[in-house]
Design a protein around this motif. Structure first.
Motif, mmCIF file in Angstrom:
data_model
loop_
_atom_site.group_PDB
_atom_site.id
_atom_site.type_symbol
_atom_site.label_atom_id
_atom_site.label_comp_id
_atom_site.label_asym_id
_atom_site.label_seq_id
_atom_site.Cartn_x
_atom_site.Cartn_y
_atom_site.Cartn_z
ATOM 1 N N VAL A 45 0.812 -1.133 -0.053
ATOM 2 C CA VAL A 45 -0.012 0.046 0.113
ATOM 3 C C VAL A 45 0.908 1.291 -0.069
ATOM 4 C CG1 VAL A 45 -1.772 1.138 1.191
ATOM 5 C CG2 VAL A 45 -1.801 -1.373 1.164
ATOM 6 N N GLN A 46 0.476 2.166 -0.869
ATOM 7 C CA GLN A 46 1.492 3.264 -1.084
ATOM 8 C C GLN A 46 0.811 4.733 -0.327
ATOM 9 O OE1 GLN A 46 3.331 4.445 -4.569
ATOM 10 N NE2 GLN A 46 1.811 6.178 -4.721
ATOM 11 N N HIS A 47 1.416 5.296 0.555
ATOM 12 C CA HIS A 47 1.368 6.366 1.489
ATOM 13 C C HIS A 47 2.127 7.700 1.115
ATOM 14 C CE1 HIS A 47 -0.899 3.289 4.008
ATOM 15 N NE2 HIS A 47 0.460 2.632 3.945
ATOM 16 N N LYS A 48 1.566 8.878 0.676
ATOM 17 C CA LYS A 48 2.146 9.897 0.567
ATOM 18 C C LYS A 48 2.954 10.587 1.836
ATOM 19 C CE LYS A 48 -0.319 11.094 -3.607
ATOM 20 N NZ LYS A 48 -1.273 12.095 -4.295
ATOM 21 N N THR A 49 4.117 10.777 1.747
ATOM 22 C CA THR A 49 4.621 11.679 2.843
ATOM 23 C C THR A 49 6.079 12.800 2.597
ATOM 24 O OG1 THR A 49 5.898 11.412 4.921
ATOM 25 C CG2 THR A 49 6.541 9.733 3.285
ATOM 26 N N ILE A 50 6.464 13.117 3.479
ATOM 27 C CA ILE A 50 7.770 14.102 3.254
ATOM 28 C C ILE A 50 9.089 13.550 3.812
ATOM 29 C CG2 ILE A 50 8.447 16.538 3.570
ATOM 30 C CD1 ILE A 50 6.148 16.293 1.606
ATOM 31 N N ALA A 51 10.225 13.999 3.245
ATOM 32 C CA ALA A 51 11.295 13.453 3.593
ATOM 33 C C ALA A 51 11.862 13.855 4.993
ATOM 34 C CB ALA A 51 12.681 13.652 2.522
#
Length: 399
Positions: free
Chosen positions: A226-232
Motif C-alpha cells: 500500500v502506498q502512502h504519501k509523505t515528506i522526507a
C-alpha cells in the motif's frame, strides 16, 4: 531579443500518426510524443538524463528516412512526418525486443522488479510469441557493490541509465560499462563499493531487475504493498516520498515526483532510514537520567523537564542582567518598562525554525517560546526587517 532566444522560441509543425502538432524546434521526437500522450516504448531514455540511444527500443518510422530512427535522439524538423504505429515501426520495435530478451533470464517470479518492470510491460506489448534464438544464454557473475544495492547483472540490458545517473546527477563516476558486444557489463570502475549518498536512485532508474534495493529484497511483491504519501524527514528541503507498506510494516521508501523540490530523486538517508523504525535499540518512549541511570518517563514528565531547564536558563540570564550596571535605555526597554539589560536578556532567547517544517511544528515552537517569555521565533528567513518581531503573526502566511 538575441538571436539565440528567438531560435529557442521557434516552433515547427510535424505530423505524428496523421495528427499535426506544434513543437519547439530542435527538441527530441520522444519529448513531443510524450507531450501528446503518444506511446513510444523505451528503455535507455530518461527525461532527467542525457540521451544515450543505445537500447534502440524507441525506433519509429520517419518518412524519407532510409531506416527507422530512434525517437529519443531524433530532433524534430519542420514538415517531418512520423509513424509510431505503422507495420514498419512495429516490426523494428519487435526485432529490438527480441534481441534484448536473448540473454535475459526467465526469473520474473523471483525478481523484486516483477509487477513494476518496464521490460515486462514492453515485452507484453511489443515482444514476440516465439524466440528464434537457440544459442547458449550469457551469464554474468554478480558483484557486491555495497549494503544498499543488490545486483543481478544477467538481467542487465545495457541501457546505461545507472552510469549516466552517477555521472550527471550524483556527480560520482562509480559505475561504468566495460567490455564490448556480448562481453559488455556494468561494474564499478575499481573493485569497491558504491559510496554515493544518492546511490539508491540507481535502483529507481534501472528499467529491469538488475539493480534492486538490498534491504527490502524478497520482502514483498509490488502489487501487495500500500502506498502512502509523505515528506522526507532528513534532507531539510521537503523532498516528496512514497512509503510502501505491507500489513502495517514499512517495506521500502521511494521518491514521489515533484519538479519544484526533488524532481525524481531522494537521498539514501531518506530512502533507507525506515530500517530504524523496528530496530531493538530504538527509543519508543522518553527517558530521563536519574542517579546516572536512564529511566523511562512519560511525555508530560519529559516535556516538563525540558521546559524547566529552558526556564532556568532564561531566569539565570535575567538575574545576571538585573545585577549588571545599567548604562542606557533602549527603545525595547522603554516599550516594556524593563531595564535594557533585562530586555536584552529576554531578547537573547530565540528559536530558528526551518521553513521546511510543518505548520504544526512551527506553531508548537512558537508556543514554547511564548511560555519562556520570548516572542522570538523566526520563521521568515527571506525577510529583511524585523521591527515588529515582538508581535509576530501566529502562523506565517503561506505562499
Amino acid at each position: 531579443m538575441s538571436e539565440s532566444s528567438t531560435t529557442a522560441m521557434e516552433t515547427v509543425t510535424i505530423t505524428i500518426d496523421g495528427r499535426e502538432v506544434q513543437a519547439p524546434k530542435g527538441v527530441m521526437l520522444i519529448e513531443v510524443t510524450d507531450a501528446q500522450n503518444i506511446k513510444v516504448p523505451r528503455f535507455c531514455y530518461h527525461k532527467k538524463l542525457a540521451v544515450a540511444a543505445n537500447c534502440r527500443m524507441c525506433l519509429v518510422e520517419v518518412e524519407k528516412a532510409p531506416k527507422p530512427l530512434p525517437a529519443c535522439a531524433t530532433p524534430v524538423m519542420d514538415g517531418m512526418i512520423v509513424h509510431t504505429q505503422s507495420k514498419y515501426a512495429k516490426d523494428a520495435q519487435k526485432s529490438v525486443m527480441e534481441f534484448l530478451l536473448i540473454n535475459h533470464p526467465l526469473d520474473c517470479p523471483i525478481c523484486d522488479q516483477g509487477g513494476e518492470c518496464e521490460l515486462q510491460d514492453v515485452a507484453m506489448g511489443y515482444g514476440g510469441d516465439v524466440s528464434q534464438y537457440s544459442e547458449t544464454k550469457r551469464v554474468v557473475l554478480d558483484k557486491n557493490i555495497g549494503p544498499l544495492i543488490s545486483t543481478e547483472l544477467t538481467r542487465c540490458i545495457h541501457c546505461t541509465r545507472c552510469v549516466r545517473f552517477g555521472r550527471e546527477i550524483a556527480g560520482i563516476r562509480e559505475l561504468g560499462m566495460t567490455g564490448r558486444g556480448e562481453d559488455a557489463l556494468i561494474a564499478t570502475f575499481v573493485d569497491e563499493c558504491v559510496n554515493s549518498e544518492m546511490s539508491g536512485n540507481a535502483v529507481d532508474v534501472c528499467p529491469v531487475g538488475a539493480l534492486t534495493a538490498k534491504p527490502s529484497r524478497y520482502a514483498a511483491r509490488a502489487w501487495e504493498m500500500v502506498q502512502h504519501k509523505t515528506i522526507a524527514p532528513h534532507d531539510c528541503i521537503g523532498s516528496n516520498l512514497n512509503v510502501h507498506t505491507l500489513r502495517g510494516e514499512v517495506i521500502r521508501v521511494v521518491p514521489r515526483e515533484n519538479e519544484a523540490i526533488n524532481e525524481v530523486w531522494i537521498s539514501d538517508r531518506d530512502r533507507f532510514s525506515y530500517e530504524g523504525i523496528d530496530t531493538e535499540d530504538r527509543l519508543t518512549s522518553p527517558m530521563i537520567k536519574r542517579d546516572d541511570q536512564w529511566q523511562v518517563a512519560s511525555w508530560d514528565e519529559a516535556l516538563q523537564l525540558v521546559a524547566d531547564k529552558f526556564k532556568a536558563a532564561a531566569d539565570l540570564k535575567i538575574q545576571q542582567a538585573e545585577s549588571a550596571p545599567e548604562e542606557a535605555v533602549s527603545e525595547t526597554a522603554a516599550d516594556t518598562d524593563e531595564p535594557q539589560s533585562v530586555a536584552t536578556a529576554r531578547m537573547e532567547i530565540a528559536a530558528l525554525v526551518s521553513p521546511n517544517t510543518t505548520r504544526e511544528e512551527q506553531n508548537l515552537t512558537q508556543e514554547l517560546m511564548s511560555s519562556l517569555g520570548s516572542g522570538n521565533s523566526v520563521h521568515r528567513p527571506r525577510r529583511s526587517a524585523f521591527s515588529d518581531q515582538l508581535a509576530p503573526p501566529r502562523t506565517p502566511r503561506t505562499g
